[in-house]
Scaffold this active site. Structure first.
Site, PDB file in Angstrom:
ATOM      1  CD  GLU A 225      95.463 -26.363  13.871  1.00 30.26           C
ATOM      2  OE1 GLU A 225      95.411 -25.218  14.368  1.00 30.26           O
ATOM      3  OE2 GLU A 225      94.471 -26.916  13.355  1.00 30.26           O
ATOM      4  NE  ARG A 303      87.770 -21.067  14.572  1.00 31.68           N
ATOM      5  CZ  ARG A 303      86.894 -21.352  15.544  1.00 31.68           C
ATOM      6  NH1 ARG A 303      86.170 -20.384  16.080  1.00 31.68           N
ATOM      7  NH2 ARG A 303      86.737 -22.574  15.971  1.00 31.68           N
ATOM      8  CD  GLU A 706      91.870 -20.336  18.917  1.00 31.08           C
ATOM      9  OE1 GLU A 706      90.984 -21.168  19.217  1.00 31.08           O
ATOM     10  OE2 GLU A 706      92.241 -20.163  17.752  1.00 31.08           O
TER      11      GLU A 706
HETATM   12  N1  MTE Z   1      99.203 -20.200  25.454  1.00 33.14           N
HETATM   13  C1  MTE Z   1     100.527 -20.461  25.511  1.00 33.14           C
HETATM   14  N2  MTE Z   1     101.198 -20.129  26.619  1.00 33.14           N
HETATM   15  N3  MTE Z   1     101.193 -21.020  24.459  1.00 33.14           N
HETATM   16  C2  MTE Z   1     100.531 -21.334  23.289  1.00 33.14           C
HETATM   17  O1  MTE Z   1     101.148 -21.839  22.353  1.00 33.14           O
HETATM   18  N4  MTE Z   1      98.386 -21.332  22.073  1.00 33.14           N
HETATM   19  C3  MTE Z   1      97.073 -20.697  21.946  1.00 33.14           C
HETATM   20  C4  MTE Z   1      96.331 -20.760  23.278  1.00 33.14           C
HETATM   21  N5  MTE Z   1      97.169 -20.289  24.339  1.00 33.14           N
HETATM   22  C5  MTE Z   1      99.131 -21.055  23.205  1.00 33.14           C
HETATM   23  C6  MTE Z   1      98.496 -20.508  24.348  1.00 33.14           C
HETATM   24  C7  MTE Z   1      96.237 -21.279  20.924  1.00 33.14           C
HETATM   25  S1  MTE Z   1      96.419 -20.760  19.327  1.00 33.14           S
HETATM   26  C8  MTE Z   1      95.282 -22.207  21.215  1.00 33.14           C
HETATM   27  S2  MTE Z   1      94.257 -22.836  20.015  1.00 33.14           S
HETATM   28  C9  MTE Z   1      95.094 -22.711  22.585  1.00 33.14           C
HETATM   29  O2  MTE Z   1      95.994 -22.121  23.514  1.00 33.14           O
HETATM   30  C10 MTE Z   1      95.296 -24.236  22.557  1.00 33.14           C
HETATM   31  O3  MTE Z   1      95.219 -24.798  23.815  1.00 33.14           O
HETATM   32  P1  MTE Z   1      93.828 -25.175  24.536  1.00 33.14           P
HETATM   33  O4  MTE Z   1      92.945 -25.774  23.499  1.00 33.14           O
HETATM   34  O5  MTE Z   1      94.230 -26.122  25.572  1.00 33.14           O
HETATM   35  O6  MTE Z   1      93.275 -23.884  25.057  1.00 33.14           O
HETATM   36  N1  HPA Z   2      90.513 -24.053  14.788  1.00 35.08           N
HETATM   37  C1  HPA Z   2      91.771 -24.508  14.780  1.00 35.08           C
HETATM   38  N2  HPA Z   2      92.184 -25.444  13.970  1.00 35.08           N
HETATM   39  C2  HPA Z   2      91.314 -25.963  13.112  1.00 35.08           C
HETATM   40  C3  HPA Z   2      89.985 -25.534  13.068  1.00 35.08           C
HETATM   41  C4  HPA Z   2      89.567 -24.535  13.950  1.00 35.08           C
HETATM   42  O1  HPA Z   2      88.406 -24.109  13.971  1.00 35.08           O
HETATM   43  N3  HPA Z   2      89.365 -26.234  12.096  1.00 35.08           N
HETATM   44  C5  HPA Z   2      90.298 -27.037  11.573  1.00 35.08           C
HETATM   45  N4  HPA Z   2      91.488 -26.889  12.184  1.00 35.08           N
HETATM   46 MO1  MOS Z   3      95.135 -22.349  17.845  1.00 36.08          MO
HETATM   47  S1  MOS Z   3      95.356 -21.079  16.241  1.00 36.08           S
HETATM   48  O1  MOS Z   3      93.686 -23.080  17.138  1.00 36.08           O
HETATM   49  O2  MOS Z   3      96.392 -23.476  17.510  1.00 36.08           O
END
Ligand code: MTE
Ligand code: HPA
Ligand code: MOS
Length: 751
Positions: A225, A303, A706
């Protein structure tokens, strides 16, 4: 249905940064980093390194045309350390050579001399010394001070939770290609705009001369990120300076050493309950180990505060958070973003209180679940609350009572093997807690052969956002999903992207895609009316690629309709921006409707401990999870399963160890143990609760990325409950991960 990506992955056809055909003449970068945790840089000598055959140049702080600064929220992090180093692994210079072996070889010849300063690794020590990155933050509800007197039980304790390595399969990397008046960066990042913005700052050129492209990630999990930026910017710097393409791919061990991981926390709690098991008061102090720079720590700590009470209503709460600067690599986002750390503390508090009261922790958990209209410590009230529904559904479906009885009987009959069982309810807020980040946009093109290309701000990292966007677009147009291609994430097509994070990828970009597709669809319907000479009142619909007029099939199909539109000079493209409505957060008062909605669920976990050896297995995880209406059930199930196993890993096997000099010693897969297929519980049941309407999720879906991670926390309690069955009178500890060593020591030491 499987996603398109998974087939490509299995065939080895998917292209990650290092697989892309690099332009001729591409050079390679290797990052030279600090070997000490804290000190002044006295001398840097590159002369021997520069003599190595094939070395092109070495860049350091003095070569930066713009600002030597990559801190996103707080400007406290240099791209290359200039005068001082603050952690082992901090980048100091970039060696550029004709190939990666040469670059590595040369880096070893760089001589750095330091004056060592005293490092701090412990967050409580940093707090004592006043090394806070921001002033303390407090969330409160009710009146904690007057509440203790009304409690029949007041229990205090200390909780530790460890770090966690992201271990994305694809390590950090980028390829930068100089172009006329600027640079194109292909980066493995969750945040293309963060890379673009930081490159502009470091290179001192405007953002419109930097194009960032993200084809896909071999995993991010939060680790990309913010922390994909440095390598991308370094590559861009060298590319611009040398006018040659430059690639940086971190070797696994370097990646593990240099990048930040999940924040370790040390916390103190005090919980007060009445005789009936109602929690009346909860006070908690979080000491977050932020590492050497702010990175995303402040948002993550926030958070933590948001999730301090997990899935429970507590009328009197005070939660205080300290962001402590230490001499470890800057810790960063990791699935759950500080939420899991908070939830482990409240669950530990409940567990300890249950020991004191002589009840099962699930008795307290169930008694205090959030109800409709209950207030969170940040002032938001629950809406369409599914806490009790999920709990009761799990309780009935998995028959908690008979499971508890069976485990009790097992423990009476077995001396060496003991079983433990735990319930883990979760509640996770969905939205970036930084309100302005809750925006995205989509650009949709329909081509004259009827095929569709969709661009959004979403980054595909294995979580299946592309498969979901395909389903959304095919649903709106009512066309075959094979017609739809999701494009790479690119800052020239989609500007000002929020990172794909906070589980918001599908929500934000899905809505933008829906709106963009609808815009085109409305135009197409007008064209159809024209072509079919229908009057204004008539109803035009598209179903399975066929145009229906007043509910009857016509011989106008999707491709013909597209061609009519084209010939009539109607635009077949649309760009739409989406922002989550009705959310806000007041940082003065620490109150607001920070989240669009919440995701709930309850898990039942069982573990068996071999009390002779200290080893254990997680036998089963059974979950009732609040999915909304799943857009893509196979993907959602995969996210739930993957999240749970990753959560279990954090709580059990995965132990990050830095030595007394701040050097990471768990820096390879031989010393850092992660769950493998044998560790995965034999029974992993995910029951979809799909009864709740969700106007904030596209097609009534709910975010999934998550929340399931936090079911893994229950694994800790299942294991310690089994240990308690072996030594019922010994006091248990709340210090994750609960490694085999810790289990063995507790079972067989006398203190
Ligand atoms: N799943 C896979 N296979 N690979 C990833 O890197 N990242 C996780 C989750 N699932 C991840 C994953 C995290 S930390 C987040 S915030 C969300 O996927 C981000 O994707 P989304 O917002 O589309 O759910
Ligand atoms: N989640 C993930 N990334 C972020 C957030 C959050 O709530 N706020 C700022 N960056
Ligand atoms: Mo997920 S820790 O918000 O990339």
């Amino acid at each position: 249905m499987r996603s398109h990506d998974s087939i490509q992955h299995v065939r080895g056809e998917s292209k990650f940064v290092d697989d892309l055909v690099a332009p001729e003449g591409t050079l390679f970068g290797y990052v030279f980093y600090s070997s000490i945790a804290h000190g002044k840089i006295l001398k840097l000598n590159f002369s021997e390194a520069l003599k190595v055959d094939g070395v092109i140049d070495i860049f350091s702080a003095k070569d930066i045309p713009g600002e030597n600064q990559i801190g996103g929220i707080i400007p406290d992090e240099e791209l290359f350390a200039s005068k001082e180093v603050h952690y082992v692994g901090q980048p100091i210079a970039l060696v550029i050579a004709k190939d990666r072996v040469t670059a590595h070889k040369a880096a070893k010849k760089i001589k750095a001399e330091y004056e060592k300063l005293k490092p701090v690794f412990d967050p409580r020590e940093a707090f004592e010394k006043g090394n806070l990155i921001v002033p303390p933050r407090i969330f409160s509800l009710g009146d904690i001070d007057s509440a203790w007197d009304r409690c029949d039980y007041v229990v205090e304790g200390k909780v530790e939770s460890g770090s966690q390595e992201h271990l994305y399969l694809e390590t950090q990397g980028a390829l930068a290609i100089p172009v006329e008046e600027g640079v194109k960066i292909i980066s493995s990042t969750q945040g293309p705009t963060a890379v673009q913005k930081t490159a502009a700052r470091v290179l001192d050129i405007p953002m419109n001369k930097i194009e960032v492209d993200v084809p896909r990630l071999g995993g991010g999990f939060g680790g990309k990120e913010d922390q994909a930026t440095a390598w991308a910017v370094m590559a861009a710097l060298a590319a611009v300076k040398l006018n040659r393409p430059v690639k940086i791919i971190l070797p696994r061990q370097e990646d593990m050493r240099m990048t930040g991981k999940r924040h370790p926390y040390s916390s103190d709690f005090k919980i007060g309950l009445n005789k009936e098991g109602k929690i009346l008061a909860y006070e908690v102090f979080y000491f977050q180990n932020a590492g050497a720079a702010a990175d995303l720590s402040t948002a993550i700590l926030e958070r933590t505060l948001f999730h301090s009470t997990n899935s429970y209503f507590i009328p009197n709460v005070k939660a205080t958070a300290y962001c402590c600067r230490t001499n470890l690599p800057p810790f960063t986002a990791f699935r759950g973003f500080g939420g899991p750390q908070a939830m482990f503390v409240i669950e530990s508090a409940i567990h300890k209180a249950a020991q004191v009261m002589g009840v099962n922790p699930s008795f307290i958990q169930k008694k205090n679940l959030l109800k409709e209209g209950d207030e969170f410590p940040y002032g938001q009230k629950t809406e369409n609350c599914r806490a009790i529904k999920c709990y009761e559904e799990a309780e009935n479906k998995f028959d908690f009572d008979s499971q508890f009885k069976r485990v009790k009987k097992f423990n009476e009959e077995n001396k060496i093997y003991k079983k433990g069982i735990a319930v883990m309810p979760i509640c996770f807020g969905i939205s970036f807690t930084t309100t302005f980040l809750n925006q995205a946009s989509a650009l949709v093109h329909v081509y004259t052969d009827g095929s569709v290309r969709v661009s959004t701000a979403a980054v595909e990292m294995g979580q299946g956002v592309n498969a979901k966007l395909v389903r959304i677009a095919s649903n709106i147009f009512s066309i075959d999903s094979e017609r739809i291609k999701i494009d790479t994430t690119n800052t020239s097509r989609i500007a000002n992207t929020s990172p794909t994070a906070a589980s918001k990828g599908t929500d934000l970009n899905g809505y933008a895609t829906i709106d963009a597709c609808n815009l085109i669809l409305e135009r197409l319907k007008k064209v159809a009316k024209d072509v079919l000479s229908a009057d204004d009142q008539s109803l035009i619909e598209l179903k399975d690629e066929v145009v229906y007029l007043n509910n009857s099939k016509t011989d106008l199909d999707w491709t013909k309709l597209i061609n009519h539109a084209y010939v009539k000079r109607i635009s077949l493209s649309a760009q739409v921006h989406h922002a989550t409505p009705n959310i806000y957060f007041d940082r003065e008062k620490m109150k607001g409707n920070a989240f669009a909605y919440h995701v709930y669920g309850t898990a039942l976990l069982e573990a068996t401990v071999d009390c002779l050896r200290g080893t254990y297995v997680i036998d089963s995880v059974k979950v009732v999870h609040d999915f909304g209406k799943s857009i893509h059930p196979v993907t959602d199930r995969g996210q739930a399963e993957g999240g749970i196993v990753q959560g279990l890993g954090w709580m059990t096997l995965e132990e990050i160890i830095y030595n007394e000099e701040g050097k990471l010693i768990s820096d390879a897969l031989s010393t850092y143990k992660v769950p493998d297929i044998h560790f995965v519980p034999k029974e992993l049941i995910i029951h979809f609760l799909e009864d709740v309407p969700n106007p904030y999720g596209p097609l009534q879906s709910k975010a999934i990325g998550e929340p399931p991670f936090m079911y893994g926390i229950g694994g800790y309690f299942a294991i310690i409950n089994a240990m308690k069955a072996y030594k019922p009178d010994k006091e248990i500890f709340y210090n994750a991960p609960i490694t085999n060593e810790k289990v063995l020591m507790w079972l067989h030491s006398n203190n």
